[in-house]
Design an enzyme around this catalytic site. Structure first.
Site, short mmCIF file in Angstrom:
data_model
loop_
_atom_site.label_atom_id
_atom_site.label_comp_id
_atom_site.label_asym_id
_atom_site.label_seq_id
_atom_site.Cartn_x
_atom_site.Cartn_y
_atom_site.Cartn_z
N CYS A 94 -7.64 91.30 -72.92
CA CYS A 94 -7.39 90.81 -71.56
C CYS A 94 -6.25 91.60 -70.91
CB CYS A 94 -7.01 89.33 -71.65
SG CYS A 94 -6.65 88.58 -70.07
N CYS A 128 -9.62 95.07 -65.57
CA CYS A 128 -9.94 93.68 -65.92
C CYS A 128 -11.23 93.72 -66.74
CB CYS A 128 -10.13 92.84 -64.66
SG CYS A 128 -10.79 91.19 -65.01
#
Ligand code: DGL
Length: 273
Positions: free
Chosen positions: A75, A197
């Site tokens: 992440c 992302c």
């Protein structure tokens, strides 16, 4: 889990990290992995730093309890807000023999054409665009890390609010991507674009369409997989297994499994974390 297994933990706030996991498994088919999606607390991209740090630490503890000696924070938001702090202030006391890696270093190395261990120097390009969640962009961590290695580099960081939710919900990402790209292009002319992302590879075609023709888009999952494979060659103690995978979620396993299947086109069963 048996003692003989040496899985590597892969952590994401939700399902986006599966884009990274797929490339990791392609690059290292005999490596065992445990994937943990913190779906109960996603999205991270709109949370304050203290919350992201606490949630990331809890997820890493969970993966350590699964026997992972090495955890990759797939992440970007957690890498931006929590990685350095946990590496420096928590891990040395909590688990000195274990390691946590993030996704920024491999991305910066691929972008600049420079190795982290070579130290600072001139990047192969002067301007790059970095698209990420609002929390990642607000932290400024990517630019800070990138300029540590390549001080000549200008990074146009642009947040894409709403894009993660649209992808998770299966809605069209076009309007979010186009707005962000338009805003970035008003600020400069990037020689390359980074999708910062884990969810954004699902909208890569829209980014490609919205960016000026020929702008290279660096593919984070492939870059991270290549970098982790090289890391394991240097640190073989973290390597091992038979290609086994366990997927855990803090959310509702049935719902998360169905969403993962819809996003990736094949069944991927999740167990409760
Ligand atoms: N996985 C996160 C990232 O890579 C985005 C999703 C979220 O906001 O939780 O930044």
């Amino acid at each position: 889990m048996t003692e003989a297994r040496t899985p590597i933990g892969v952590f994401d706030s939700g399902l986006g990290g599966l884009t990274v996991l797929a490339e990791l498994r392609r690059a290292m088919p005999m490596q065992d992995f445990v994937y943990l999606g913190d779906n109960a607390n996603a999205p991270y991209g709109v949370r304050p730093p203290e919350e992201v740090i606490d949630l990331t630490r809890a997820a890493i503890e969970r993966l350590f309890a699964e026997g992972c000696a090495l955890v990759l924070i797939a992440c970007n938001t957690a890498s931006a807000l929590a990685l350095r702090k946990l590496q420096q202030e928590w891990l040395p006391d909590a688990a000195p023999d274990r390691r946590i890696l993030g996704v920024f270093v491999p991305l910066i190395e691929a972008l600049t054409g420079r190795g982290w261990r070579d130290g600072p120097g001139r990047a192969a390009l002067d301007t790059a665009a970095f698209f990420a969640t609002p929390a990642t962009v607000k932290s400024g961590a990517f630019t800070r890390e990138a300029q540590r290695l390549a001080p000549n580099l200008t990074v146009i960081e642009e947040a894409c609010p709403g894009l993660v939710d649209a992808i998770e919900a299966g809605r069209t990402p076009d309007v979010y991507v186009r707005e962000a790209v338009e805003a970035a292009l008003k600020r400069g002319t990037p020689e390359a674009a980074l999708l910062g992302c884990t969810h954004y590879p699902h909208a890569k075609a829209v980014f490609r369409d919205a960016l000026p023709a020929g702008t290279p888009i660096l593919s984070q999952p492939e870059i991270v997989a290549k970098s982790l494979a090289a890391y394991l060659e240097r640190h073989p103690q973290f390597k091992g297994g038979t290609g086994w995978l366990d997927c855990l979620t803090t959310g509702d396993p049935a719902h998360v499994s169905a969403r993962a299947g819809a996003l990736f086109g094949r069944a991927l069963p999740f167990d409760p974390a």
